[in-house]
Design an enzyme around this catalytic site. Structure first.
Site, PDB file in Angstrom:
ATOM      1  N   CYS A 143      16.663  -6.215  -5.169  1.00 34.02           N
ATOM      2  CA  CYS A 143      15.411  -6.847  -4.740  1.00 34.02           C
ATOM      3  C   CYS A 143      14.570  -5.936  -3.855  1.00 34.02           C
ATOM      4  O   CYS A 143      13.337  -5.983  -3.919  1.00 34.02           O
ATOM      5  CB  CYS A 143      15.698  -8.161  -4.037  1.00 34.02           C
ATOM      6  N   HIS A 284      17.555 -11.175   1.263  1.00 33.42           N
ATOM      7  CA  HIS A 284      16.797 -10.964   0.039  1.00 33.42           C
ATOM      8  C   HIS A 284      15.437 -10.372   0.387  1.00 33.42           C
ATOM      9  O   HIS A 284      14.735 -10.880   1.271  1.00 33.42           O
ATOM     10  CB  HIS A 284      16.618 -12.307  -0.682  1.00 33.42           C
ATOM     11  N   ASN A 304       8.356 -13.165  -5.499  1.00 30.73           N
ATOM     12  CA  ASN A 304       9.794 -12.959  -5.690  1.00 30.73           C
ATOM     13  C   ASN A 304      10.023 -12.071  -6.914  1.00 30.73           C
ATOM     14  O   ASN A 304       9.068 -11.711  -7.620  1.00 30.73           O
ATOM     15  CB  ASN A 304      10.491 -14.312  -5.864  1.00 30.73           C
TER      16      ASN A 304
END
Length: 337
Positions: A143, A284, A304
């Site tokens: 990520c 994250h 995201n």
């Protein structure tokens, strides 16, 4: 993401009770239609359905709460157990605190209420021409590579007019290859892009769901789609600098941030996410692409990297101004050449 093909060769006969059990079964059957998954055995079927039922109960209870500020829904994570969910999160991340101290940057001179009132009430780049379509990191803790890349892509397009997708795989392969899908920090990755002479295009160096290759010439000898600036390439903000992030966004700079993740976050659908973290959640990396206020709650618009099937087209509105789950802790962006 390792995609699973919907191959249900063994169907389990389920005895359905009255009321809730029937509702769960109907939801399960609908889920299998909307999110095809590979189920090869009775044991696998039982495991996936059990995971689904756990998340379904959380979703139903949450959405029944009249005071909830956001809704939840089933998505690709609904059939995963906790270990499978962790694969999408970071194992390695270094705070930007040392980076801020190293660079000595002070982006905000005045953070009082009058400064905030001078800023636009809302900024939103989700549909900007320079915003690439939401990407999918797959079952890999990459990520940070996606957050770092989104920031560079947007900055490059705003400055040079080139709306080009850049390569996350270059980062996964060439920067800390021993980590593989363990992830890293976006500011570390930007430093590696400087050393590499820029970031390759996705077309030249496509993403392979985190399947890493050996470090070598291929990491460097690819056509570059963007380069970081020779002077002040990385901008770090001090922890909690809400106004600093807002100012950068008004200047068309996206900001990479890192958050703690809960089960509820992984099944977020729409509204302003406001659930606190307990302190033991995985981390994250995501990207702030705007801000605003909805029903009296201040939020960041967050991009995201879990595909457009997650949340609201791949985005989530995340409560702003209280450092929820660390969202205002590790703040950084870039300048491009």
């Amino acid at each position: 993401m390792v995609k699973l093909v919907f191959v249900i060769s063994v169907l389990v006969v389920v005895t359905i009770g009255a009321g809730g059990a029937e509702d769960v079964q109907a939801a399960w059957e609908k889920y299998l239609t909307e999110f095809p998954i590979g189920i090869q055995t009775k044991a696998e079927y039982g495991k996936r359905k059990s995971n689904f039922e756990r998340i379904h109960a959380i979703i139903e209870e949450h959405n029944a709460d009249e005071n909830a500020t956001y809704t939840m829904a089933h998505n690709q994570f609904s059939v995963m157990d906790s270990e499978e969910r962790k694969k999408y999160l970071l194992k390695n991340f270094a705070s930007t605190r040392s980076l801020y101290e190293e660079l000595g940057l002070e982006t905000v001179e005045d953070t009082d209420d009058s400064t905030m009132r001078q800023l636009p009430p809302t900024i939103d780049y989700r549909k900007d021409k320079c915003m690439q379509p939401v990407k999918d990191q797959g079952g890999c803790g990459s990520c940070s590579a996606f957050a770092a890349t989104a920031v560079v892509e947007f900055a490059n397009c705003q400055k040079n007019g080139n709306a080009v997708s850049l390569s996350e795989q270059q980062i996964v392969d060439c920067d800390f290859p021993d980590r593989e899908c363990g992830g890293g920090s976006y500011h570390e990755y930007w430093k590696s892009l400087i050393k590499a002479g820029g970031q390759a295009t996705s077309a030249a160096y496509p993403y392979t769901s985190g399947d890493t290759k050996k470090r070598g010439p291929a990491c460097l000898n690819k056509p570059k789609g963007a380069k970081l600036a020779a002077r002040n390439p990385i901008v770090a903000l001090r922890e909690g600098d809400e106004v600093g992030v807002m100012k950068l966004l008004t200047k068309k700079k996206l900001v990479a941030v890192c958050i703690g993740v809960t089960d509820k976050f992984m099944n977020y659908r729409t509204g302003v996410y406001t659930t606190p973290c307990k302190g033991d959640e995985g981390l994250h990396a995501v990207t702030a692409v705007g801000y605003g206020t909805y029903k009296g709650i201040k939020y960041w618009a967050i991009r995201n990297s879990w595909s457009a099937k997650y949340g609201n087209g791949g985005y989530v509105l995340f409560q702003r101004g209280i450092n929820l789950c660390g969202v205002e802790r590790d703040l950084a962006t870039v300048n491009v050449a």
